[in-house]
Enzyme design. Sequence first.
Site, PDB file in Angstrom:
ATOM      1  CB  SER A  40      -0.964  -0.040   1.188  1.00 11.89           C
ATOM      2  OG  SER A  40      -1.982   0.908   1.058  1.00 11.89           O
ATOM      3  CG  ASP A  83      -6.686  -2.346  -4.125  1.00 11.80           C
ATOM      4  OD1 ASP A  83      -7.430  -1.897  -3.237  1.00 11.80           O
ATOM      5  OD2 ASP A  83      -5.450  -2.268  -4.073  1.00 11.80           O
ATOM      6  CG  HIS A 127      -5.525  -2.543  -0.177  1.00  9.57           C
ATOM      7  ND1 HIS A 127      -4.861  -1.879  -1.188  1.00  9.57           N
ATOM      8  CD2 HIS A 127      -4.953  -2.115   0.982  1.00  9.57           C
ATOM      9  CE1 HIS A 127      -3.934  -1.090  -0.662  1.00  9.57           C
ATOM     10  NE2 HIS A 127      -3.964  -1.228   0.642  1.00  9.57           N
TER      11      HIS A 127
END
Length: 816
Positions: free
Chosen positions: A678, A751, A785
């Site tokens: 991330s 995601d 994610h």
Amino acid sequence: MDHRTFSRVQPLGLFSAIVFAVVVVVPAFSCPVLSAEAYRLPPENIVHMVDAPPLPYVSVDPSQRNLLLMERASLPPLSDMVQPMWRLAGYRVNPATNGRHAPRSILGLRLRSLADGSETPVGIPENSNVGYPSWSPDGSRIAFTLTTDTGIELWGAEASSGKARRLVSSRLNGAMGSGFQWMPDGNTLLCRFVPDDRGKEPLPARVPSGPNTRETSGRVAPVRTYQDLLKNPFDEARFDWVMTTHLGYVDFENGSRKLIGKPAIYGTVDPSPDGSFLLLSRIVGPYSYLVTARSFPEIVTIHDLSGKVVREIASLPLRDEVAIGGVPVGRRRFSWQPNAKATLTWVEALDDGNPKNKVSHRDGLWRLLDPTSKSPEFVLATEHRYSGTSWLGDGSRALVAEYDRDRRWTRTWLADLRVNSPEPRLVWDRSSQDRYGDPGQPITTRNKAGRRILLVQNGSIFLKGRGASAEGDRPFLDRMVLETLMTKRLWRCAGENYESVVDLLSTGSGSVLTRYETPDEPANYYVRNLEDGSRRRLTDFVDPAPEFASVKKELVTYDRGDGVKLSATLYVPGDHQKGRRLPLLVWAYPREFNSAKTASQVSGSPYRFTRPRGSSHLFFLTQGYAIMDGASMPVVGSPEKANDTFVSQIVSSAQAAIEKAVDMGVADGNRVGVGGHSYGAFMTANLLAHCDLFRAGVARSGAYNRTLTPFGFQNERRTFWEAPQIYFSLSPFMHADKINEPVLLVHGEIDNNSGTFPIQSERLYHAIKGHGGHARLVMLPFESHGYRSRESILHVLAESVDWFDRHVKNAAVSPQ
């Protein structure tokens, strides 16, 4: 090694930056070819540890008689992930079950007595898909859901026997939550049901009736970049169909059902503490294609138990005009006062919800003493943004917290919220980033209605905290006398272990429930006697991956070039011989700080039990790597401009981490890789673009082109149009021509994290390839994610190990 702090070419002008951000010309011959490879496996020892059964979840019942042990599922197969999914207004729903789209998490339940450790299984069918259980207010019963292929069932069990049964045959609607909650009487469950007379599922038109259009005119509406939004009228029809709920009560004793009111789309469903009223928020149109359902128009009302409206509290419009970093105008944060019969509280902005407006007070707290009161009363105003209330059990006093975003500062007041009461007293006034000065969190208990209130004994509350210090975290338990606000330390973790307080047990007994672990022993639960220091073990969880036990770890500290003190946990394989230099992996995640003092504070503990799970980078220890884990990457500066020096600060931090590992004789400075997930992936790509410290990188689920998040990202408060050069300089995409080390880009194809669209990785790959760089792109089907399926996780580990082995481990070794 030499490193370059800034890019080698002159920055492009504003016009060029914008054009380059939008249009990238990639030669036709360099277009990527994504082959349909089979899923791969990493080395066998990693597969074995990935497949090890996870430790159970644990929950303490409100009466403190039992622990509930929840047997967790191992990694789900990909077949669980490919169930039908509707992506609607921020929610992901399985239309077949009318619940959240998610793989199995809990497989079974067991009850363990705190008194004697005896264990009772909860009798549910084998291979069940269990939802997270909920205790009745008195702790005598458990309610939970079982999800089948066609719907969600409501089940219940007696804590005394573990005997379980399905309570009602009707299907629950779990699209917006669990689908049920306890009423204060401990026998009735308030449920969300799929309407009995719901029509057939909406079907898309074979031929569209027209284009999908939007128009804006004169309304300032800056919004973050959300995903899974509604896109057309068909999505709206699906949203209405799957989210509509009919509320009703279920009697735990006899399983009878009583429906109330009319079907609607309910956000909040909350009974008053005395069980006489219901607080409901009903989501209504018009919907938006730019924000999630949490910002859709709502009507907030109080109802009696039959479903009849007693009072309308607020009619909230579409909240798509909220200032960046601000709050909606009007009433918000509705909640029942937990220690009163039916007193409703809420907050209203006094600054039009805009943090940039200069005002004496930002928020006001209001309350309605009961639903039949003529008008609400103003309780208090906070100078900064209101951040929460924790109520004492006496009906009038509470701890009220506020937050100053400019200083990242928090203040907490002890307030008597009766009319004409004394002025609130300041309890804590501190930087929210000051881990060393954190006083801890007040311990709560549940009252007879099942509501959380602060635990008070003999005029004192109790605080439990991590106890961050220069030697690492040392959890503690304090008592604070409310009359004087003075604290006394009752206990502090000592020795080569990590023990933290879970709860206080039975008033006046001097016993606490703790969670105890060491580097070699997994976390288990104990009853600790504070008077004589003795401990009694309650659980006997064993090491799920004993082959990892020989790994050595050490909390290390070091200085950055500008004097900021940094820290990391240094891991080395168990068979590492002193003096032998290893390939090094630096894994990190940048964080912003107002001051060098708070940025320099140590976090973490060398005495935690550590076993890698999922796609953890710690599996690299089994392949002969040293790891600087959680290496500090502080970005120090004012909240408005800290990112002005983001690149130079992370480069300096990375260099300091490598030099520390090299100076300790552990790492080979010529064989270093970097990775992150991330925002850590964003960091990774920036490091590869702006320095030559690393041989290769792995970037997972990152965002690399900040012009695609133009109204802010992470803690950046300026928009692209206010600070275009910052957005340009911080975007690795804009510097793809300087990424000259191999980078593995991994991304879930669905995601749903704000800002990290899958196209972020795809476009960075295109740009690197178009400039002749070395990159590999791995797009994971049906993953979001974070990655969840066994096939995906093992494949990511296989790709990552292979990547670093090729480009880091097998690079030229530095001279000894």
